[in-house]
Design a protein around this motif. Structure first.
Motif, PDB file in Angstrom:
ATOM      1  N   ASN A 141      11.769 -13.532 -13.971  1.00 30.90           N
ATOM      2  CA  ASN A 141      10.730 -14.070 -14.862  1.00 30.90           C
ATOM      3  C   ASN A 141       9.358 -14.133 -14.204  1.00 30.90           C
ATOM      4  OD1 ASN A 141      12.610 -14.576 -16.982  1.00 30.90           O
ATOM      5  ND2 ASN A 141      13.267 -16.452 -15.931  1.00 30.90           N
ATOM      6  N   GLU A 142       9.305 -13.732 -12.934  1.00 30.69           N
ATOM      7  CA  GLU A 142       8.059 -13.771 -12.144  1.00 30.69           C
ATOM      8  C   GLU A 142       7.422 -15.160 -12.157  1.00 30.69           C
ATOM      9  OE1 GLU A 142       5.677 -10.473 -13.735  1.00 30.69           O
ATOM     10  OE2 GLU A 142       6.339  -9.306 -11.996  1.00 30.69           O
ATOM     11  N   ALA A 143       8.257 -16.184 -12.103  1.00 29.47           N
ATOM     12  CA  ALA A 143       7.746 -17.562 -12.118  1.00 29.47           C
ATOM     13  C   ALA A 143       6.879 -17.845 -10.898  1.00 29.47           C
ATOM     14  CB  ALA A 143       8.915 -18.533 -12.177  1.00 29.47           C
ATOM     15  N   GLN A 144       7.155 -17.156  -9.788  1.00 26.53           N
ATOM     16  CA  GLN A 144       6.380 -17.385  -8.570  1.00 26.53           C
ATOM     17  C   GLN A 144       4.935 -16.912  -8.705  1.00 26.53           C
ATOM     18  OE1 GLN A 144       8.368 -14.843  -8.958  1.00 26.53           O
ATOM     19  NE2 GLN A 144       7.347 -13.027  -8.158  1.00 26.53           N
ATOM     20  N   ARG A 145       4.675 -16.035  -9.680  1.00 26.88           N
ATOM     21  CA  ARG A 145       3.333 -15.465  -9.812  1.00 26.88           C
ATOM     22  C   ARG A 145       2.293 -16.513 -10.208  1.00 26.88           C
ATOM     23  NH1 ARG A 145       2.864  -9.974 -10.444  1.00 26.88           N
ATOM     24  NH2 ARG A 145       0.639 -10.390 -10.167  1.00 26.88           N
ATOM     25  N   GLU A 146       2.732 -17.655 -10.754  1.00 28.52           N
ATOM     26  CA  GLU A 146       1.785 -18.732 -11.046  1.00 28.52           C
ATOM     27  C   GLU A 146       1.062 -19.173  -9.779  1.00 28.52           C
ATOM     28  OE1 GLU A 146       1.655 -23.325 -12.816  1.00 28.52           O
ATOM     29  OE2 GLU A 146       3.546 -22.209 -12.792  1.00 28.52           O
ATOM     30  N   PHE A 147       1.774 -19.088  -8.645  1.00 24.59           N
ATOM     31  CA  PHE A 147       1.201 -19.563  -7.391  1.00 24.59           C
ATOM     32  C   PHE A 147       0.874 -18.428  -6.416  1.00 24.59           C
ATOM     33  CE2 PHE A 147       4.080 -23.044  -8.833  1.00 24.59           C
ATOM     34  CZ  PHE A 147       3.086 -23.957  -9.154  1.00 24.59           C
ATOM     35  N   THR A 148       1.403 -17.219  -6.660  1.00 24.99           N
ATOM     36  CA  THR A 148       1.131 -16.104  -5.737  1.00 24.99           C
ATOM     37  C   THR A 148       0.075 -15.149  -6.279  1.00 24.99           C
ATOM     38  OG1 THR A 148       2.935 -14.719  -6.617  1.00 24.99           O
ATOM     39  CG2 THR A 148       3.485 -16.261  -4.852  1.00 24.99           C
ATOM     40  N   VAL A 149      -0.122 -15.120  -7.563  1.00 27.59           N
ATOM     41  CA  VAL A 149      -1.283 -14.579  -8.283  1.00 27.59           C
ATOM     42  C   VAL A 149      -1.439 -13.066  -8.205  1.00 27.59           C
ATOM     43  CG1 VAL A 149      -3.779 -14.751  -8.647  1.00 27.59           C
ATOM     44  CG2 VAL A 149      -2.475 -16.786  -7.939  1.00 27.59           C
ATOM     45  N   HIS A 150      -1.657 -12.507  -6.995  1.00 27.22           N
ATOM     46  CA  HIS A 150      -2.110 -11.109  -6.910  1.00 27.22           C
ATOM     47  C   HIS A 150      -1.054 -10.202  -6.296  1.00 27.22           C
ATOM     48  CE1 HIS A 150      -2.897 -11.971  -2.668  1.00 27.22           C
ATOM     49  NE2 HIS A 150      -3.630 -13.005  -3.052  1.00 27.22           N
ATOM     50  N   LYS A 151      -1.362  -8.910  -6.289  1.00 24.95           N
ATOM     51  CA  LYS A 151      -0.438  -7.906  -5.774  1.00 24.95           C
ATOM     52  C   LYS A 151      -0.487  -7.848  -4.243  1.00 24.95           C
ATOM     53  CE  LYS A 151       1.657  -6.137  -9.388  1.00 24.95           C
ATOM     54  NZ  LYS A 151       1.639  -4.713  -9.707  1.00 24.95           N
ATOM     55  N   THR A 152       0.172  -6.830  -3.684  1.00 25.66           N
ATOM     56  CA  THR A 152       0.414  -6.761  -2.244  1.00 25.66           C
ATOM     57  C   THR A 152      -0.826  -6.456  -1.432  1.00 25.66           C
ATOM     58  OG1 THR A 152       2.689  -6.051  -2.580  1.00 25.66           O
ATOM     59  CG2 THR A 152       1.673  -5.493  -0.482  1.00 25.66           C
ATOM     60  N   GLY A 153      -1.585  -5.454  -1.829  1.00 24.29           N
ATOM     61  CA  GLY A 153      -2.718  -5.004  -1.029  1.00 24.29           C
ATOM     62  C   GLY A 153      -3.314  -3.754  -1.638  1.00 24.29           C
ATOM     63  N   HIS A 154      -4.008  -2.986  -0.821  1.00 24.01           N
ATOM     64  CA  HIS A 154      -4.764  -1.840  -1.346  1.00 24.01           C
ATOM     65  C   HIS A 154      -5.114  -0.883  -0.215  1.00 24.01           C
ATOM     66  CE1 HIS A 154      -8.193  -4.007   0.375  1.00 24.01           C
ATOM     67  NE2 HIS A 154      -7.733  -5.086  -0.240  1.00 24.01           N
ATOM     68  N   TRP A 155      -5.396   0.357  -0.600  1.00 20.10           N
ATOM     69  CA  TRP A 155      -5.918   1.331   0.359  1.00 20.10           C
ATOM     70  C   TRP A 155      -7.237   0.811   0.932  1.00 20.10           C
ATOM     71  CZ3 TRP A 155      -1.721   3.789   0.725  1.00 20.10           C
ATOM     72  CH2 TRP A 155      -1.051   4.380  -0.337  1.00 20.10           C
ATOM     73  N   MET A 156      -7.572   1.279   2.111  1.00 16.38           N
ATOM     74  CA  MET A 156      -8.789   0.813   2.783  1.00 16.38           C
ATOM     75  C   MET A 156      -9.411   1.975   3.551  1.00 16.38           C
ATOM     76  SD  MET A 156      -9.022  -2.224   5.604  1.00 16.38           S
ATOM     77  CE  MET A 156      -8.778  -1.095   6.985  1.00 16.38           C
ATOM     78  N   GLY A 157     -10.735   2.024   3.570  1.00 15.95           N
ATOM     79  CA  GLY A 157     -11.432   3.086   4.297  1.00 15.95           C
ATOM     80  C   GLY A 157     -12.922   3.004   4.076  1.00 15.95           C
ATOM     81  N   LEU A 158     -13.468   4.000   3.383  1.00 14.92           N
ATOM     82  CA  LEU A 158     -14.888   3.979   3.055  1.00 14.92           C
ATOM     83  C   LEU A 158     -15.220   2.838   2.097  1.00 14.92           C
ATOM     84  CD1 LEU A 158     -15.686   7.775   2.617  1.00 14.92           C
ATOM     85  CD2 LEU A 158     -16.854   6.223   4.186  1.00 14.92           C
ATOM     86  N   HIS A 159     -14.240   2.416   1.345  1.00 13.23           N
ATOM     87  CA  HIS A 159     -14.408   1.291   0.432  1.00 13.23           C
ATOM     88  C   HIS A 159     -13.297   0.304   0.734  1.00 13.23           C
ATOM     89  CE1 HIS A 159     -15.515  -1.087  -2.908  1.00 13.23           C
ATOM     90  NE2 HIS A 159     -14.648  -0.629  -3.787  1.00 13.23           N
ATOM     91  N   VAL A 160     -13.591  -0.983   0.586  1.00 16.88           N
ATOM     92  CA  VAL A 160     -12.575  -1.975   0.907  1.00 16.88           C
ATOM     93  C   VAL A 160     -11.360  -1.830  -0.001  1.00 16.88           C
ATOM     94  CG1 VAL A 160     -13.652  -3.754  -0.557  1.00 16.88           C
ATOM     95  CG2 VAL A 160     -12.158  -4.428   1.329  1.00 16.88           C
ATOM     96  N   HIS A 161     -11.583  -1.535  -1.285  1.00 18.04           N
ATOM     97  CA  HIS A 161     -10.498  -1.180  -2.192  1.00 18.04           C
ATOM     98  C   HIS A 161     -10.600   0.326  -2.391  1.00 18.04           C
ATOM     99  CE1 HIS A 161     -11.150  -5.511  -3.720  1.00 18.04           C
ATOM    100  NE2 HIS A 161     -10.147  -5.505  -2.870  1.00 18.04           N
ATOM    101  N   ASP A 162     -10.094   1.064  -1.421  1.00 12.91           N
ATOM    102  CA  ASP A 162     -10.369   2.495  -1.382  1.00 12.91           C
ATOM    103  C   ASP A 162      -9.652   3.236  -2.498  1.00 12.91           C
ATOM    104  OD1 ASP A 162     -11.897   4.460  -0.277  1.00 12.91           O
ATOM    105  OD2 ASP A 162     -10.609   4.835   1.449  1.00 12.91           O
TER     106      ASP A 162
END
Length: 437
Positions: free
Chosen positions: A335-356
């Protein structure tokens, strides 16, 4: 051959001799009156050219006698006295491997002639500078177009997806710059921890980071500094940085230095007074365990989504053990009940842009991207419990924790580029104790 020339060749190899690639650089943006914001080049343009002056357009024609054409500003002694030196057209040809340099003022009158008889136009114009001219580029004839000559019907294609997938896999030049950005940022975070004390303003900690990374060659940050004390950390992109840090609260810092256009991205969370309370330590350890669970899975062949799934299970189980969540762990995850407190996803590519740029799922597929050597990304689990969340015990309220590391995929596993930034409870308390001893 420079890294930029190699990238242009790699891009050209994905096109053909019936193609023209047009990559538009950024222009200066006015802050007020005659003052501009600090200039930052378009990332796709910089990736292929390494050229950092405003008001440029790069044209690549695979298989042509002059495959690399650059439209740019020519030398202007008055403007250069006022605003700084320019490479100029001769400088571009002599020092930047440009086959032919043309004044940017001639762009609109010249660009169509560069298409010659080629049918496919590949465009990277990320801010839409020339979008209103695309129709004209499709239908315009060259000046010497005779009525009985072979007709050329052009088509427009997006170039950015090709460049984006190239940028996901870093070359050695890029990795060296990212590592320097990470090293600068590690030292910036250490300086912030040591500077922190009750009643210090968030802006002072922000400035401490900026001052420190300048010693390591960074003249900018990759994104707006986040120094969020207490309940301010609930806002994921808090940038006000103007509140006093109160004794007994935590400070969430998300700070990344930019070195020669490449950025790091590190998050750390620590107590204002240098000592974790029992509640803070309990929540912090859950987030750190979740981060390490994801990092441990990183290797070539692993799928991107498994990193998120791993840390969510650890976070959910931890919140269940603390009584913040209740029920069966499998039901919570389903049910993704933990998402109420964990909110966002894992991460993202990084390089020339912080969210590459780059896809997290395979094109035209529901399959997740498979990790490969020389990918660089963040992993950043978090727990956020607002001060007004009356469904949990009061001791948990107003605590926001995010821990973020920058990870490089290697041939047989990974390197945590940022693990030297204090991350365990013992490391953080020892680091902060140094400044108070």
């Amino acid at each position: 051959m420079t890294p930029y020339a190699l990238r242009r060749l790699q891009l050209a190899s994905q096109l053909d001799s019936d193609s023209v690639a047009i990559i538009v650089g950024n222009i200066e943006q006015v802050r007020n009156l005659n003052i501009s914001y600090p200039f930052h080049q378009d990332n796709d343009f910089y990736y292929l050219t390494g050229f950092n002056e405003p008001d440029c357009v790069c044209v690549i024609r695979p298989g042509h006698d002059t495959p690399y054409v650059m439209f740019a500003r020519d030398n202007d002694s008055y403007q250069e006295v006022q605003f700084g030196a320019r490479a100029g057209l001769k400088g571009l040809e002599q020092n930047h491997s440009v086959d032919k340099a043309i004044d940017i003022s001639e762009f609109e009158g010249t660009i169509i002639s560069l298409f010659e008889k080629r049918h496919k136009l590949y465009i990277s114009d990320n801010h839409g500078r020339f979008h209103n001219q695309l129709g004209h580029w499709l239908t315009a004839r060259q000046p010497d177009h005779a009525f009985d000559s072979v007709k050329v019907y052009r088509s427009i294609h997006q170039l950015s997806p090709m460049i984006a997938q190239m940028r996901v896999i870093k070359d050695e030049h890029e990795l060296s710059l990212i590592k320097q950005a990470a090293e600068a940022s590690i030292n910036g975070h250490i300086a912030v921890m040591k500077a922190c004390a009750p009643d210090i303003n968030e802006r002072v900690l922000s400035a401490t980071f900026n001052r420190t990374i300048s010693d390591y060659g960074c003249d900018s940050v990759g994104y707006g500094n986040i120094v969020a004390s207490g309940n301010n950390g609930i806002c994921l992109h808090y940038e006000d940085n103007n509140q006093l840090c109160k004794d007994g609260d935590m400070v969430l810092t998300d700070l990344g230095g930019e070195y020669q256009h490449y950025t790091a991205d590190i998050s750390r969370t620590f107590p204002v007074n240098g000592k974790f309370s029992d509640a803070q330590a309990a929540l912090y350890q859950i987030v750190l365990n979740a981060l390490d669970a994801s990092i441990s899975l990183v290797k070539p062949g692993a799928k991107w989504n498994t990193l998120f799934e791993a840390n969510q299970r650890v976070l959910a189980q931890g919140l269940l053990d603390l009584g913040i969540l209740s029920g069966d762990i499998e039901d919570i995850l389903a049910n993704e009940a933990q998402r109420e407190f964990t909110v966002h996803k894992t991460g993202h590519w990084m390089g020339l842009h912080v969210h590459d740029v780059g896809s997290y799922q395979l094109p035209s597929s529901d399959e997740w991207t498979v990790l490969e050597p020389n990918m660089v990304f963040t992993i950043e689990p978090g727990v956020y419990i607002p001060a007004d969340c009356d469904k949990v015990d009061e001791k948990w309220r107003g605590i926001a924790i995010r821990i973020e590391d920058d990870i490089l995929v290697t041939e047989d596993g990974f390197i945590n580029l940022t693990e030297r930034a204090p991350r365990t409870i013992a490391e953080i308390e020892a680091c902060m104790a140094e400044s108070h001893s």
